[in-house]
Design an enzyme around this catalytic site. Sequence first.
Site, PDB file in Angstrom:
ATOM      1  N   HIS A 278      12.697   0.795   5.162  1.00 40.20           N
ATOM      2  CA  HIS A 278      12.269  -0.593   5.053  1.00 40.20           C
ATOM      3  C   HIS A 278      12.711  -1.365   6.280  1.00 40.20           C
ATOM      4  O   HIS A 278      13.843  -1.223   6.723  1.00 40.20           O
ATOM      5  CB  HIS A 278      12.889  -1.215   3.793  1.00 40.20           C
ATOM      6  CG  HIS A 278      12.140  -2.375   3.239  1.00 40.20           C
ATOM      7  ND1 HIS A 278      11.890  -3.527   3.959  1.00 40.20           N
ATOM      8  CD2 HIS A 278      11.574  -2.573   2.026  1.00 40.20           C
ATOM      9  CE1 HIS A 278      11.217  -4.375   3.210  1.00 40.20           C
ATOM     10  NE2 HIS A 278      11.006  -3.828   2.031  1.00 40.20           N
TER      11      HIS A 278
ATOM     12  N   HIS B   4      -0.365  20.196   6.075  1.00 40.28           N
ATOM     13  CA  HIS B   4      -1.370  19.185   5.735  1.00 40.28           C
ATOM     14  C   HIS B   4      -0.759  17.782   5.819  1.00 40.28           C
ATOM     15  O   HIS B   4       0.411  17.582   5.460  1.00 40.28           O
ATOM     16  CB  HIS B   4      -1.920  19.424   4.322  1.00 40.28           C
ATOM     17  CG  HIS B   4      -2.352  20.829   4.078  1.00 40.28           C
ATOM     18  ND1 HIS B   4      -3.492  21.362   4.636  1.00 40.28           N
ATOM     19  CD2 HIS B   4      -1.774  21.834   3.349  1.00 40.28           C
ATOM     20  CE1 HIS B   4      -3.615  22.626   4.256  1.00 40.28           C
ATOM     21  NE2 HIS B   4      -2.594  22.936   3.485  1.00 40.28           N
TER      22      HIS B   4
ATOM     23  N   CYS C 245       0.796  -1.231   0.000  1.00 41.63           N
ATOM     24  CA  CYS C 245       0.000   0.000   0.000  1.00 41.63           C
ATOM     25  C   CYS C 245       0.826   1.278   0.000  1.00 41.63           C
ATOM     26  O   CYS C 245       0.260   2.370  -0.068  1.00 41.63           O
ATOM     27  CB  CYS C 245      -0.941   0.000   1.208  1.00 41.63           C
ATOM     28  SG  CYS C 245      -2.186  -1.306   1.162  1.00 41.63           S
TER      29      CYS C 245
ATOM     30  N   HIS D   2      -1.850   7.219   4.775  1.00 42.29           N
ATOM     31  CA  HIS D   2      -2.527   6.084   4.139  1.00 42.29           C
ATOM     32  C   HIS D   2      -3.719   5.604   4.965  1.00 42.29           C
ATOM     33  O   HIS D   2      -3.589   5.254   6.143  1.00 42.29           O
ATOM     34  CB  HIS D   2      -1.537   4.934   3.959  1.00 42.29           C
ATOM     35  CG  HIS D   2      -2.180   3.634   3.600  1.00 42.29           C
ATOM     36  ND1 HIS D   2      -3.050   3.494   2.536  1.00 42.29           N
ATOM     37  CD2 HIS D   2      -2.096   2.401   4.177  1.00 42.29           C
ATOM     38  CE1 HIS D   2      -3.463   2.245   2.468  1.00 42.29           C
ATOM     39  NE2 HIS D   2      -2.902   1.560   3.453  1.00 42.29           N
TER      40      HIS D   2
ATOM     41  N   ASN E  82     -10.267   1.590   2.132  1.00 40.02           N
ATOM     42  CA  ASN E  82      -8.836   1.472   1.868  1.00 40.02           C
ATOM     43  C   ASN E  82      -8.648   1.181   0.384  1.00 40.02           C
ATOM     44  O   ASN E  82      -8.858   0.064  -0.070  1.00 40.02           O
ATOM     45  CB  ASN E  82      -8.247   0.347   2.728  1.00 40.02           C
ATOM     46  CG  ASN E  82      -6.746   0.163   2.523  1.00 40.02           C
ATOM     47  OD1 ASN E  82      -6.165   0.715   1.607  1.00 40.02           O
ATOM     48  ND2 ASN E  82      -6.137  -0.626   3.383  1.00 40.02           N
TER      49      ASN E  82
END
Length: 459
Positions: free
Chosen positions: A262, A347, A183, A351, A384
């Site tokens: 990661h 702003h 995502c 996700h 989502n």
Amino acid sequence: MEYLLHLIASYEPAPPLTIILLASILIPPFIYLYVVLHHHHHHPQFYLINFSCYRPGEAYKFTREATVKVAIDAGTFTPENVNFQKMILERSGLGQSTYFPKALSKHQSPGMVGVREESEMVIFGAIDDLLDKTMFKNNIKNIRFLILNSSLFSPTPSLSETIINRYQMREDLKVYNLSGMGCSASLISVDLATQLLKVHRNSYALVVSTENITQNAYYGNKRSMLVTNCLFRMGAAAILLSNLTADRRRAKYRLTNLIRTHAGADDNSYKCVFQEEDNENKVGVVLSKQIMFVAGEALKTNMTVLGPQVLPISELLHFLMNLIGRRVLRMKMINDYVPDFKLAFEHFCIHAGGRAILDEVAKRLKLSEYDMEPSRMTLYRFGNTSSSSVWYELGYVEEKGRVKKGDRVWQIGFGSGFKCNSAVWRALKNVEPERRSPWLDEIDQFPVHVPAVNPISMP
């Protein structure tokens, strides 16, 4: 900068005089690094000309009750697991107008035709609108790079080649099709686009982000795989990027920072979002109970890299002194200091992975309900939509008329692996509502109150 913080974090206890000397040595170069990071301009600049998000037609709109009915009518779920999905939906933060593929309500395998039908509808819908907005419909061959990300649906020919065929794009187009990236993949695609634009002057890149719901519904009874059925919905976004100096005048935003981190080396992070078969050989995506902790730690890592590049010096010094107090002076009464990122951004587009993810980020960053509004309302209205959700959120902010010249927008994406990616955009002008967004004719109805538990009444 990160190396400097690492040195402090690993420093052994020292006497007060050493601390004074340490501060006198560290703070001047710290200030110098701050000045370099904040005032050095890299070339070329990357401009976001415009973007579009697809909103399916009314025939695809599904209430939460309709979603539960689909689960009941499927006939593959136990009564307990139908109730489990109902309970998840009641606490999900989703509203009554999200979009679901028609094929999933027919209770039969849609086949590749039905799967492609969904992807082509949302992808072409987003691109068509973007080309109209940017007046690129007759200049499609000016686009030099095409990058598409779709994590779980990766057919042959690829979806990116489907776009080439549909729009008759140039023969020497450089095309990339990213799969399995989760995502947060839209910002990975933007990063790839900027790497290409760095070395190819006077070029345009088209980025397309989507996910396929039709192929990836789960019909088994493993509860950790059922959550995705309740959260994921149809959607896609198309983004046009440029490195042409002349485009600065018409572009909406300039990219100032893009950070990719990661945690895949850690087994818990690697396995917290994992596609596999259940004990009945039905394929689904497992969401681990540790996903909140993993996402929080991934965000922390990303913030550590991004912070020195965007935070004002007052916040950086505050953080530095807190770190010295905790790690060098071993002052146990001092809590971790979380920098105030609201001093760096106007702003936030986080996700919309689910209510729990948004709650965790809000807590970590100490964001207000106003700050979280674009993300919560996107989750409520569209569900989502995977990697494209950060663009639906930016569309919300724009349609509210909140983006002013000089404003900074922080997009944060989370994805399997486990990844946290973030992008910072600076507005080049006051962005006026276009009334051609997925929030078309509805924006004045938001925000709405979303209760922690929103009961679903079934007949």
